[in-house]
Design an enzyme around this catalytic site. Structure first.
Site, PDB file in Angstrom:
ATOM      1  N   HIS A  80       0.946  -1.145   0.050  1.00 52.07           N
ATOM      2  CA  HIS A  80       0.149  -0.154  -0.010  1.00 52.07           C
ATOM      3  C   HIS A  80       0.820   1.139   0.026  1.00 52.07           C
ATOM      4  O   HIS A  80       0.812   2.023  -0.774  1.00 52.07           O
ATOM      5  CB  HIS A  80      -0.974  -0.150   1.041  1.00 52.07           C
ATOM      6  N   GLU A  81       1.799   1.382   0.900  1.00 52.66           N
ATOM      7  CA  GLU A  81       2.670   2.561   1.021  1.00 52.66           C
ATOM      8  C   GLU A  81       3.635   2.604   0.016  1.00 52.66           C
ATOM      9  O   GLU A  81       3.954   3.801  -0.603  1.00 52.66           O
ATOM     10  CB  GLU A  81       3.378   2.544   2.441  1.00 52.66           C
ATOM     11  N   HIS A  84       1.672   4.517  -2.888  1.00 49.67           N
ATOM     12  CA  HIS A  84       1.989   5.825  -2.931  1.00 49.67           C
ATOM     13  C   HIS A  84       3.145   6.506  -3.010  1.00 49.67           C
ATOM     14  O   HIS A  84       3.317   7.386  -3.778  1.00 49.67           O
ATOM     15  CB  HIS A  84       1.523   6.071  -1.225  1.00 49.67           C
ATOM     16  N   ASP A 183      -6.001   8.411   3.473  1.00 45.10           N
ATOM     17  CA  ASP A 183      -6.147   8.587   1.885  1.00 45.10           C
ATOM     18  C   ASP A 183      -7.459   8.950   1.577  1.00 45.10           C
ATOM     19  O   ASP A 183      -7.502   9.874   0.635  1.00 45.10           O
ATOM     20  CB  ASP A 183      -6.088   7.047   1.218  1.00 45.10           C
TER      21      ASP A 183
END
Length: 377
Positions: A80-81, A84, A183
């Site tokens: 997930h990170e 980003h 988010d």
């Protein structure tokens, strides 16, 4: 981030784990392991598949599976990170590191004033990555019996894939809540910022985020859920900090260190007695002085440096014994937003300004706060 250990690099980005991450893994493992029977039934009903529990509930297997699921969850958080970070880097933002924490992950970015057009894809790609991980895990659950024909062994993999599938889909949905600075809140801020000034958009998104934080805190208290209380705390604090950061970035835009620095600078030699430095601090009300020797800047002595020394030995100590070496310096052309970022990252209250290797000024947090107050009139 203090208390973090570097474990490697991915795509050139340092990956760190915070000590709270190490603490939470056994707790998650115990929670998952102690509820493995009811969880298996729930997963079977969600996916409409039979799950053989012969191995799942045997001996220490529940807690082993709990550990695997907990590590798998944080692997999903890392993906997930990373999503980003990679999109942010493609938009020209420097990524310093990714840190795994007790409540998830944090990508440390050197971002200036947020650009709504780039923030929107940056914010949305993380939840989308979690959704993809969840769907892939769920898909693997259904194909497991095709490759593993032994029901007890297949049951173990079906449990793992099912659990990770549900968790990552929940992570996707939770992150899309408009609880700034999560988010979903950043998506909301990016949408609002295309219709109004950025500070106002940030204030609205932050107020909504604080509302969610209060709601999570109430539920956490009623349900005796410390993790939800922790999430509420970080959302509330994060929303406030983000509002202040955007306000400062906008107000300090196009201002450089040379226009706000204090000059001339009072410097001290390294051989000066520490007691004399203390007297100068009282007389000038300055809490730090650059240390100069042979017209060369060699360090900085601050009240914190003096306090670290032993009071008993202070009469015999010189500046060179307590000063901080290897200090950070900027030029008169350095944007004040970068100066403030350096102060925050290094946890320092002042930065020296040099030009052609000569000390020409000093910028303190107080100098920056005065400019913010004046610009805000």
């Amino acid at each position: 981030m203090d208390g973090s250990l570097r474990i490697g690099r991915l795509f050139g980005i340092p990956i760190l784990i915070h000590f709270t991450f190490i603490l939470i893994i056994p707790i998650f493992a115990w929670i998952i392991g102690s509820q493995i029977g009811s969880t298996t039934e729930l997963l079977g009903s969600i996916y409409s598949v039979p799950i053989d529990t012969t191995f799942i509930t045997t001996g220490f297997m529940p807690y082993i599976l709990g550990t695997v699921v907990a590590l798998g969850l944080f692997a999903g958080v890392l993906i997930h990170e990373l999503a980003h970070s990679l999109v942010a880097r493609r938009n020209g933002i420097k990524i310093n590191s990714i840190t795994l924490l007790i409540f998830g992950g944090v990508a440390m970015m050197e971002e200036g004033i947020p650009n709504p057009r780039s923030e929107l894809p940056m914010a949305i790609v993380g939840p989308v990555a979690s959704l993809i991980v969840g769907l892939v895990s769920s898909g693997l659950l259904y194909v497991t019996p095709l490759f593993i024909t032994d029901p007890p062994t297949a049951g173990v993999f079906i449990f793992l894939f099912g659990y990770l599938g549900v968790l990552n889909i929940i992570l996707f949905a939770f992150n899309l809540l408009p609880a700034f600075p999560m988010d979903g809140g950043r998506v909301l801020r990016a949408w609002l910022a295309q219709r109004m000034p950025l500070p106002r958009a940030t204030k609205i998104a932050a107020d909504i985020g604080k509302g969610f934080a209060v709601f999570f805190a109430v539920i956490g208290i009623l349900d005796l859920n410390p993790l939800l209380l922790l999430i509420a705390f970080f959302i509330y604090i994060g929303a406030g900090q983000e509002t202040v950061a955007v306000r400062y970035s906008v107000l300090l835009r196009d201002i450089h260190a040379g226009s706000i620095m204090s000059k001339p600078v009072i410097s001290v030699p390294p051989a000066l007695p520490v007691t004399r430095v203390i007297e100068m601090m009282y007389a000038t009300k300055h809490l730090g002085f650059p240390v100069v020797e042979h017209n060369m800047l060699i360090g900085m002595v601050t009240v914190a440096d003096v306090q670290r020394g032993s009071p008993i030995d202070r009469d015999a100590m010189q500046v060179r014994d307590v000063m901080t070496r290897g200090i950070v310096a900027v030029t008169p052309e350095t944007p004040v937003t970068d100066v403030l970022r350096i102060m925050s990252a290094k946890d320092i209250g002042r930065v020296v300004v040099v030009e052609n290797d000569a000390l020409v000024g000093i910028v303190t947090r107080t100098d920056i706060l005065k400019v913010v107050e004046l610009k805000d009139i």
